[in-house]
Design a protein around this motif. Structure first.
Motif, PDB file in Angstrom:
ATOM      1  N   VAL A 272      33.822  29.749  40.395  1.00 18.89           N
ATOM      2  CA  VAL A 272      33.144  29.501  39.125  1.00 18.89           C
ATOM      3  C   VAL A 272      33.157  28.011  38.790  1.00 18.89           C
ATOM      4  O   VAL A 272      34.042  27.256  39.229  1.00 18.89           O
ATOM      5  CB  VAL A 272      33.820  30.288  37.978  1.00 18.89           C
ATOM      6  N   THR A 273      32.148  27.620  38.038  1.00 16.11           N
ATOM      7  CA  THR A 273      32.100  26.285  37.459  1.00 16.11           C
ATOM      8  C   THR A 273      32.484  26.417  35.991  1.00 16.11           C
ATOM      9  O   THR A 273      31.833  27.138  35.235  1.00 16.11           O
ATOM     10  CB  THR A 273      30.699  25.672  37.585  1.00 16.11           C
ATOM     11  N   THR A 274      33.549  25.750  35.601  1.00 16.48           N
ATOM     12  CA  THR A 274      34.037  25.860  34.229  1.00 16.48           C
ATOM     13  C   THR A 274      33.159  25.061  33.280  1.00 16.48           C
ATOM     14  O   THR A 274      32.275  24.301  33.696  1.00 16.48           O
ATOM     15  CB  THR A 274      35.487  25.351  34.135  1.00 16.48           C
TER      16      THR A 274
ATOM     17  N   THR B 285      38.814  32.306  41.341  1.00 12.20           N
ATOM     18  CA  THR B 285      39.599  33.305  40.619  1.00 12.20           C
ATOM     19  C   THR B 285      40.473  34.089  41.585  1.00 12.20           C
ATOM     20  O   THR B 285      40.340  33.987  42.808  1.00 12.20           O
ATOM     21  CB  THR B 285      38.680  34.283  39.878  1.00 12.20           C
ATOM     22  N   GLY B 286      41.357  34.879  41.015  1.00  7.84           N
ATOM     23  CA  GLY B 286      42.105  35.826  41.831  1.00  7.84           C
ATOM     24  C   GLY B 286      41.232  37.023  42.174  1.00  7.84           C
ATOM     25  O   GLY B 286      40.075  37.127  41.745  1.00  7.84           O
TER      26      GLY B 286
ATOM     27  N   ALA C  36      34.549  33.930  34.454  1.00 11.01           N
ATOM     28  CA  ALA C  36      34.179  32.515  34.400  1.00 11.01           C
ATOM     29  C   ALA C  36      34.795  31.801  33.213  1.00 11.01           C
ATOM     30  O   ALA C  36      34.833  30.561  33.187  1.00 11.01           O
ATOM     31  CB  ALA C  36      32.658  32.370  34.377  1.00 11.01           C
ATOM     32  N   GLY C  37      35.261  32.530  32.217  1.00 11.10           N
ATOM     33  CA  GLY C  37      35.813  31.907  31.035  1.00 11.10           C
ATOM     34  C   GLY C  37      34.724  31.417  30.099  1.00 11.10           C
ATOM     35  O   GLY C  37      33.537  31.428  30.443  1.00 11.10           O
TER      36      GLY C  37
ATOM     37  N   VAL D  54      29.554  31.807  37.055  1.00 14.47           N
ATOM     38  CA  VAL D  54      29.928  32.306  38.375  1.00 14.47           C
ATOM     39  C   VAL D  54      28.903  31.799  39.386  1.00 14.47           C
ATOM     40  O   VAL D  54      27.713  32.083  39.267  1.00 14.47           O
ATOM     41  CB  VAL D  54      29.987  33.844  38.395  1.00 14.47           C
ATOM     42  N   GLU D  55      29.361  31.049  40.376  1.00 20.78           N
ATOM     43  CA  GLU D  55      28.458  30.473  41.374  1.00 20.78           C
ATOM     44  C   GLU D  55      28.374  31.340  42.628  1.00 20.78           C
ATOM     45  O   GLU D  55      27.285  31.584  43.148  1.00 20.78           O
ATOM     46  CB  GLU D  55      28.931  29.066  41.758  1.00 20.78           C
ATOM     47  N   ARG D  56      29.542  31.781  43.116  1.00 19.76           N
ATOM     48  CA  ARG D  56      29.574  32.575  44.341  1.00 19.76           C
ATOM     49  C   ARG D  56      30.601  33.699  44.200  1.00 19.76           C
ATOM     50  O   ARG D  56      31.539  33.602  43.402  1.00 19.76           O
ATOM     51  CB  ARG D  56      29.930  31.712  45.555  1.00 19.76           C
ATOM     52  N   VAL D  57      30.408  34.745  44.988  1.00 18.25           N
ATOM     53  CA  VAL D  57      31.354  35.860  44.987  1.00 18.25           C
ATOM     54  C   VAL D  57      31.738  36.192  46.423  1.00 18.25           C
ATOM     55  O   VAL D  57      30.973  35.936  47.362  1.00 18.25           O
ATOM     56  CB  VAL D  57      30.763  37.115  44.299  1.00 18.25           C
TER      57      VAL D  57
END
Length: 238
Positions: free
Chosen positions: A96-98, A106-107, A176-177, A182-185
């Motif tokens: 993710v990009t904050t 992320t976990g 993502a907060g 979210v950029e990639r999964v």
């Protein structure tokens, strides 16, 4: 005791449909007939679905499948010849990009465990809670080779389906907060053997086996690009 008037005793003994007026009696009979026909039709279609191939299924197989799938699907996985002997947990994490512009990973989110918690104690779990993730993962495995490369156009469709599920679930978990994107999964599966009963004497490994997929972008542009070239874009794990 006051003598009962003629016809009063018989009227008091009427119960159920007989106690209704003729107009409502006709309505009740019609409703019961419709329900009976619907139940018989459903049982007949499900029987044709599980029955061996025959003239009726060859001629009307499409209509039978349209009625049965997906809500009334039947299979023999619980019984012979191959009962399920493994637990498969599907997990996902995100890059993710904050809001501040930083990039973080992320976990792992255990999506299967989340579905399990939604179903446990729920007398009427939804079809989505029970089957969406499981069927999507089975779809992916069936349309990809051992190197996670799609086999035919259905493989690309399976990837897009999993990518959308990941985006929805991660958004629900606020991965993502605040202000993040979210950029990639990345998916992985965790497979463990079901412990055999003590009386069987069978020994199986209790060590989990992981299958880790490549990173997938979740943006609309990335999905369009994947659909055009028929391949999944791969990236290194962060």
């Amino acid at each position: 005791m006051t003598p009962a008037e003629p016809g009063q005793a018989s009227a008091e003994l009427r119960t159920g449909v007989a106690a209704l007026s003729p107009r409502y009696q006709v309505g009740a009979v019609v409703a019961l007939a419709v329900v009976a026909v619907a139940v018989c039709a459903h049982i007949g279609l499900v029987f044709l679905h599980v029955a061996p191939s025959n003239t009726l299924t060859k001629q009307h197989g499409a209509a039978v499948d349209e009625w049965v799938y997906p809500e009334f699907e039947q299979n023999w996985k619980l019984f012979a010849p191959n009962p399920l002997q493994q637990n498969i947990s599907v997990q996902v994490r995100a890059e993710v990009t904050t809001a501040e512009g930083a990039i973080r990973t992320t976990g792992w989110y255990d999506l299967s465990a989340e579905d399990g918690r939604s179903i446990e104690g729920n007398p009427l779990p939804s079809h989505t809670q029970q089957n969406e993730l499981r069927r999507a993962w089975d779809f992916f495995v069936a349309t990809h080779d051992s190197d996670d490369r799609p086999v035919g156009p259905r493989g690309t469709l399976a990837e897009a389906y999993l990518r959308r599920i990941a985006a929805l679930r991660l958004d629900r978990n606020e991965a993502a907060g605040p202000g993040g994107v979210v950029e990639r999964v990345q998916y992985r599966s965790r497979t463990t053997n079901v412990e055999p009963p003590p009386w069987s004497g069978e020994k199986v490994s209790d060590r989990p086996v992981y299958r880790e997929l490549p990173w997938w972008p979740v943006s609309v542009d990335a999905e369009d690009g994947d659909a055009e070239d028929g391949t999944a874009k791969e990236g290194g794990a962060a």
